[in-house]
Design an enzyme around this catalytic site. Structure first.
Site, PDB file in Angstrom:
ATOM      1  N   GLU A 105      14.786  -7.970  63.577  1.00 25.33           N
ATOM      2  CA  GLU A 105      15.571  -9.035  62.934  1.00 25.33           C
ATOM      3  C   GLU A 105      15.849  -8.689  61.468  1.00 25.33           C
ATOM      4  O   GLU A 105      16.949  -8.931  60.956  1.00 25.33           O
ATOM      5  CB  GLU A 105      14.826 -10.370  63.050  1.00 25.33           C
ATOM      6  CG  GLU A 105      14.819 -10.897  64.485  1.00 25.33           C
ATOM      7  CD  GLU A 105      14.003 -12.164  64.661  1.00 25.33           C
ATOM      8  OE1 GLU A 105      14.546 -13.169  65.124  1.00 25.33           O
ATOM      9  OE2 GLU A 105      12.793 -12.138  64.333  1.00 25.33           O
ATOM     10  N   GLU A 125       9.351 -11.232  71.862  1.00 29.41           N
ATOM     11  CA  GLU A 125       8.699 -12.525  71.615  1.00 29.41           C
ATOM     12  C   GLU A 125       8.450 -13.337  72.883  1.00 29.41           C
ATOM     13  O   GLU A 125       7.478 -14.099  72.965  1.00 29.41           O
ATOM     14  CB  GLU A 125       9.545 -13.360  70.630  1.00 29.41           C
ATOM     15  CG  GLU A 125       9.499 -12.875  69.186  1.00 29.41           C
ATOM     16  CD  GLU A 125      10.488 -11.770  68.883  1.00 29.41           C
ATOM     17  OE1 GLU A 125      10.658 -11.441  67.693  1.00 29.41           O
ATOM     18  OE2 GLU A 125      11.103 -11.213  69.822  1.00 29.41           O
TER      19      GLU A 125
END
Length: 692
Positions: A105, A125
């Site tokens: 990210e 995740e």
């Protein structure tokens, strides 16, 4: 410093340096923000390269922060990414080895990205019951496309950087020295304006509504009790249906919602529990380990063969020892067949097959195994048999060899006493099938040397097992607990349930298999043999006699084609048995028990809380070091549902006062003596504390 700053010509280099994976904890985030601002303030700096020290660009957010205020302390990961993205000078992510989660990210927030070949790229995740919470679900679809981004986010599976070379994720794949290539790239775009931002790219996917609906239906059918995969689909959908800032807010709301779920907490508990299991307080991390370059296994049966495969899969040659040539040939043939089946499924190449089969040899002579670095005994679970084997091993094995026993219940200290080197003896309890099951229960005897324990723990990682250390007691952690679980299962069918109802209730709760199907798979004769020993050693403990009656009929399970259930040739499906059910009902009448309707809730409470109560004794006695160790045993060896976090985590979730209250109610029923609460459970409940 968790991030280093240096200047090379007109390029500032900010290097994440937070071992082992450059996690983006608060101190690292702060250091990177300071580095970017320092570079922006320096007129001589024309571009910024962001990279990672050691063996990772960045493994992502610091998960340990999730339950602490520092997770959201400023600069948050969102703030860091905004600072990078909003920089007035180009920021280039130089990616290598590992770029996952928050690390990816952060890279997506940079203006440019260059990568080394073989870098593992992922947003994993979902495996922790959450979704990317710092823009991953909004930015990744903009650079790799909606479909690929959705697959990566919902599966969490890493993709090699070169496989993404043709997407807009990378501006360049660098084959030589990464930093040299990144600096050259930085120089080439230093004056280019405007600076490209991933957020400005539009997701273009014709007929996206149909694709997203298909994805929702598919993911819903596959995700079972886990809410995160479907939320991932909704978050990725927002990258097409919403403006970027609205999509970011939507993603954040979903992230915060998922972080609070029991499922995510359970998955994070398991993640940390696996890492904690290898840490032994009195065995320092730098304890020297013994070299394990060759192994021997005593016994070429199902268990011995499976154990041998673990070593071979890790590149360690194995010699199998048997007493008869026929048994040895059969054992090696079975291993070969297992590898052939794996090859047929396309999971093993011919080259790997030849290599692995070539690392297995056999012998009937103890003298031939004397130079092995470790020997694992996998013979019949009988102390007399173990004594014969270990006395022989003591004679033939070289000094410094580790002598391991695959015993599932027997006293490792007594086994060690059969040798003149008890310091070299350790228990290595593999679970069946040994080449598949992830758990390795490592039993530390009172004389086991620290380097032997450290070596065995390191070896467990090498052979891809979760090693959990147990002290010495009858059954260690797992089987000592399963005895109480099995006792309750026996009482339940005496009192009114039937095997199918018990198994269905347990499987609906999330177990891979109920107690009666598990008995049929493992072999009911094994439990019978252990019970007969316990009848003599612990006559005060009561058991249901139904399992003994079953074994007296020769119904040992799948291997005999009949157990608690009936089986058909070539079919592993369990079919309810009228003969067994009639036997159970008759037995209830014979012992004067009036059968009653038993609810699924009672089945779950009695089975799971019997595990919890025995585990509390195990913890109190120091047989297990941590509650999370017990959970890891049950998650990786006994099919306890991962989304419930293990028996101890589940008890914490229910609330220990509630567990205790239910046990007090059960204590008023038949076999109430089985429900005397462990002192530790009473103490923690009274203090409002938890096991974990």
């Amino acid at each position: 410093m968790t991030a280093e700053y240096q200047v090379n010509g007109a390029v500032a280099i900010i290097t994440l340096n937070n071992p082992p994976v450059n996690g983006l904890g608060l101190s690292t985030r702060t250091a990177v923000v300071e580095g970017v601002r320092k570079a922006l303030a320096d007129d001589a700096v024309k571009a910024i390269v962001l990279t990672g020290a050691g063996k990772a660009f960045s493994g992502g957010a610091d998960i340990k922060e999730f339950n602490s205020p520092s997770a959201f302390a400023e600069p948050s990961l969102h703030t860091l990414i905004n600072v990078v993205e909003g920089a007035s000078k180009p920021v280039i992510a130089a990616i290598h080895t590992v770029c996952m989660g928050g690390g990816l990210e952060l890279a997506l927030g940079c203006h440019y990205r260059v990568a080394a070949i073989g870098a593992q790229i992922a947003l994993p995740e979902v495996k922790l019951g959450i979704l990317p919470g710092a823009g991953g679900t909004q930015r990744l679809p903009r650079v790799v496309g909606l479909e690929l981004a959705l697959n990566m986010i919902v599966s969490g599976t890493p993709v090699a950087s070169e496989k993404l070379a043709k997407t807009a994720l990378f501006n360049k794949i660098i084959e030589g020295d990464l930093m040299e290539g990144a600096l050259a790239f930085a120089a080439s775009i230093a004056d280019a304006r405007p600076l490209p931002k991933v957020r400005d790219i539009k997701v273009d996917y014709p007929n996206y509504e149909a694709f997203l609906q298909f994805s929702r239906n598919t993911v819903k059918a596959m995700s079972g009790p886990y809410p995160a995969p479907l939320k991932c689909v909704e978050a990725v959908a927002a990258s097409v249906t919403k403006k970027f800032d609205d999509g970011i807010k939507f993603e954040r709301d979903l992230f915060i919602e998922l972080v609070q779920t029991t499922e995510s907490k359970a998955l994070r508990h398991a993640f940390f529990g696996e890492r904690a299991a290898s840490k032994i307080p009195d065995v320092p991390a730098d304890t020297p380990v013994r070299s394990i370059k060759s192994a021997a296994v005593i016994g070429a049966g199902t268990m011995g063969g499976g154990i041998a495969m673990n070593f071979v899969n890790a590149g360690i040659p194995v010699m199998l020892l048997e007493t008869k040539q026929e048994a040895l040939d059969k054992g090696i043939a079975t291993i070969r067949k297992n590898y052939e089946n794996t090859m047929k499924k396309g999971k093993l190449t011919q080259e790997k097959f030849d290599q692995r089969v070539g690392m297995i040899s056999g012998t009937l002579n103890y003298a031939d195994i004397g130079q092995a670095d470790i020997v694992v005994e996998a013979v019949f679970e009988d102390m007399g048999v173990k004594e014969t084997v270990f006395k022989k091993l003591d004679e033939v094995m070289k000094q410094g060899a580790i002598l391991a026993s695959n015993t599932s219940t027997l006293d490792v200290d007594q086994i060690a006493s059969f040798t003149k080197r008890p310091q070299d003896v350790i228990g290595t309890h593999f679970f069946s099938p040994a080449n598949v099951m992830k758990l390795l229960e490592i039993v530390r005897g009172k004389a086991t040397a620290k380097d032997v324990l450290a070596t065995t723990l390191a070896l467990s990682k090498k052979i891809k097992k979760t090693g959990v250390v147990s002290g010495v007691c009858d059954g260690f952690i797992g089987n000592r607990m399963i005895e109480q679980y099995s006792r309750q299962a026996g009482f339940l069918i005496e009192e009114g349930a039937l095997p199918e109802q018990v198994d269905k209730a347990v499987e609906k709760f999330g177990f891979a298999m109920g107690p009666f199907r598990m008995g049929d798979l493992a072999g009911n004769d094994i439990g019978w043999y252990i019970r007969k020993r316990r009848y003599l050693e612990k006559p005060e403990i009561t058991y249901s006699k139904t399992a003994d009656l079953l074994c007296e009929l020769g119904r040992y399970g799948q291997k005999t084609g009949a157990g608690w259930y009936d089986y058909k040739a070539g079919d592993r499906k369990a079919y309810p048995s009228a003969l067994v059910n009639d036997m159970i009902i008759k037995h209830s009448a014979d012992i004067g028990v009036e059968r009653r309707k038993i609810s699924d809730q009672e089945i779950i409470e009695r089975l799971v809380y019997s595990l919890v109560n025995e585990a509390a004794h195990i913890l109190e006695e120091g047989i297990a070091m941590r509650a999370s160790d017990i959970d890891m045993v049950y998650l990786t060896g006994y099919g306890f549902p991962v989304f419930r976090g293990g028996p101890m985590f589940y008890a914490d979730t229910v609330g220990l006062p509630n567990v205790l209250m239910t046990m007090e109610k059960l204590a008023k029923g038949r076999h109430g003596d089985a429900w005397k609460p462990a002192p530790l459970l009473v103490k923690l409940a009274a203090e409002g504390k938890t096991f974990n």
